[in-house]
Design a protein around this motif. Sequence first.
Motif, PDB file in Angstrom:
ATOM      1  N   ARG A 281       0.737  -1.324   0.030  1.00  0.00           N
ATOM      2  CA  ARG A 281      -0.135   0.021  -0.050  1.00  0.00           C
ATOM      3  C   ARG A 281       0.795   1.116  -0.015  1.00  0.00           C
ATOM      4  O   ARG A 281       0.193   2.425   0.047  1.00  0.00           O
ATOM      5  CB  ARG A 281      -0.881  -0.012   1.186  1.00  0.00           C
ATOM      6  CG  ARG A 281      -1.931  -1.075   1.005  1.00  0.00           C
ATOM      7  CD  ARG A 281      -2.983  -1.129   2.647  1.00  0.00           C
ATOM      8  NE  ARG A 281      -3.816  -2.112   2.307  1.00  0.00           N
ATOM      9  CZ  ARG A 281      -4.986  -2.023   1.459  1.00  0.00           C
ATOM     10  NH1 ARG A 281      -5.242  -0.894   0.878  1.00  0.00           N
ATOM     11  NH2 ARG A 281      -5.929  -3.101   1.512  1.00  0.00           N
ATOM     12  N   GLN A 282       2.364   1.127  -0.201  1.00  0.00           N
ATOM     13  CA  GLN A 282       3.061   2.432   0.035  1.00  0.00           C
ATOM     14  C   GLN A 282       4.469   2.056  -0.663  1.00  0.00           C
ATOM     15  O   GLN A 282       4.793   0.960  -0.426  1.00  0.00           O
ATOM     16  CB  GLN A 282       3.148   2.863   1.279  1.00  0.00           C
ATOM     17  CG  GLN A 282       4.118   2.128   2.390  1.00  0.00           C
ATOM     18  CD  GLN A 282       4.444   2.782   3.797  1.00  0.00           C
ATOM     19  OE1 GLN A 282       3.386   3.470   4.249  1.00  0.00           O
ATOM     20  NE2 GLN A 282       5.325   2.699   4.222  1.00  0.00           N
ATOM     21  N   GLY A 345      -2.864   1.322  -6.891  1.00  0.00           N
ATOM     22  CA  GLY A 345      -2.792   1.225  -5.197  1.00  0.00           C
ATOM     23  C   GLY A 345      -1.857   2.259  -4.854  1.00  0.00           C
ATOM     24  O   GLY A 345      -1.685   2.527  -3.549  1.00  0.00           O
ATOM     25  N   HIS A 346      -0.984   2.824  -5.950  1.00  0.00           N
ATOM     26  CA  HIS A 346      -0.151   3.962  -5.502  1.00  0.00           C
ATOM     27  C   HIS A 346      -0.238   5.414  -6.007  1.00  0.00           C
ATOM     28  O   HIS A 346       0.523   6.295  -6.124  1.00  0.00           O
ATOM     29  CB  HIS A 346       1.287   3.562  -5.706  1.00  0.00           C
ATOM     30  CG  HIS A 346       1.887   2.045  -5.091  1.00  0.00           C
ATOM     31  ND1 HIS A 346       1.548   1.870  -3.815  1.00  0.00           N
ATOM     32  CD2 HIS A 346       2.334   1.233  -5.918  1.00  0.00           C
ATOM     33  CE1 HIS A 346       2.088   0.513  -3.611  1.00  0.00           C
ATOM     34  NE2 HIS A 346       2.751   0.134  -4.912  1.00  0.00           N
TER      35      HIS A 346
END
Length: 472
Positions: A281-282, A345-346
Motif C-alpha cells: 500500500r505504500q 494502489g499507489h
Amino acid sequence: MTQTTKAIGPILYLDHVDDQQFHLAALFILPKGAEMPALETSFGQVQQQVLTEYDAATIYRARFSLPPGAQEYLWNGETYPLHLNLQDDTRLAFVSCNGEETGDLDREGSERNVMWARLRAEHRAAPFALLLHGGDQVYADEVTDGHPLTQNWPSSIPDDPGDLSSLHHHLRERFLERYAALYTSPDFAWLAARVPSVMQWDDHDICDGWGSLARRATNSAVGREIFAAAREAYLIFQAAAVDGDLPARFADPHGGHLGWAIHAPGFRLVAPDLRSERTRRQIMGPGGWAFMETQPPLRPDERCILMSSVPLLGPRLSLLEALMIVVPRMQRYEDDLRDQWQSRGHREEWRRMLRLMVEMGRAGQNVIAVSGEIHLATRAVMPLDAGAVLHQLVASGIAHRPPPKGWARFLGALSTLGDDPIAGKHIRIERIPGQAGRYVAQRNYLTLDRRNGAWHACWQLEDSGRSPELAL
C-alpha cells in the motif's frame, strides 16, 4: 559453502563529495587468512579495516579522499587512474538490471556482459566521472534455494520456523556468492576499480517483488530474515558500509531508509529508497518522504537528477490491473504491476512525488529522472511550470535480456492513451532519437554528458548502437 580463492577488488564507491574533496571507499573480498595489500595515494598509505567475515572470505574497506581532477591510487602493484570531475564538462553513466532471475551465474560471460564491455570501451575513449547503478545490481532470487525454510519461498511460508540461525548463515553466504561472482566479471571489475559507483537498490537485490508480495510473506519471520540479509549485503557490497557507519551522503545515519543525495557543482543527484519502507500500500514511509520533502530548494543554476529505480513516468498500467480482474491468467503479473508508481494502489503517492518534481522545476531548470527495472529502453516527458520539463530516461537492463518485441509494441500502443495524474500536466511517452517505437527491446545503458552547462543523454543499444543525442 562459498569458495573464495583469489582477491576481488578494488570496487570503488563515492561516499560523498564537497567543494574540495572526493571522499571514496574501496571494497575488497579476500580469501580468509590472506594478507591485505596496502592502498596508497599520492598523499600516503590509506588505513584499511575489516568490514565483516564469511566462512571463506574477509571483506576489507579502505576510505580515502582526493581532490578533483585527474588522480590515481595504487593497490597490489597496479595503478588505477581516476577522472574525478563533477564540475564544468562531465560525464555520468547509468546502468540497471545487471542479471536475470534464473540461472544468472551459469550464463556465458562474454554474452552476458557484452554491454559492460562496450561501457568499458566508452570510458577508455571519454572517461566517466561517476557510475550510477539504478537497481537490481544483483538478482538474488535464487539465494533462498537450498534451505528447507525458504526452498519454496514465497509460495510456502512456515508459520513457526523456530531457530533462524541456520537460515541466516545460509542467506549471508549465498549473497556473498552472487556479489563475488558479479564483481569478478572482467569488464565490470575493470570499470568498478576506475570509476566511483553510487548504487540504489530495487526488488531483485532482495527478492523478486519485495514490498509488493502479500503481507503474510514480507511480514513473516522468514521474510524479515531475507530482508535483513539482503540489506546487510546491500550495505557491504553496494556501499562499502555497515550499520552505524554509513557514508555521509545517506540521509538517515541509522539506516531506517537508505535514501541519499550528492550535491555537486551545478547539479544535485537524489536517490530515494523505494524498498526499505515499501508495502503493498505504500512506496515510501515517513523517513523516505521526509527525505524528499525536506530537500533544500534548488538554486537557479542547479539541476536535479532523480534516481527512481522504478520509472516515475509511464503508461496507464492501472488499465492492466483492472483487466487482471476479468482475465485470471494475468494475475501472475500482479506483483510486477503493483511495483510501479502508476499502480492504482499507489496513485496518490505518485501524485505526491510528481508535485515534488513540479516544485523542483520552479528553480527554472528542467528535471531529469533516470530509471531502470522494466528491461526496455524508453523516455517520457511531463510539463512542469514556467516552461520547465520533467525528462524521464529509462535504461534497462545492461545484462538482463529484453522481453519479446511484441511486449514493447503493446506498451507503445498503451502509451498513446497518455495520462494526467496531475491536472494540466499531461505525460507523453516519447521515442528515443533514431527509434521507430516508443519502447526498445534491446539491452542498453545510458550516458549523461554536460558540456558548456548543457546536458545531453545518449542510449547505447545492443543492436542499434549509440542513439543520437537528446538535449535535456
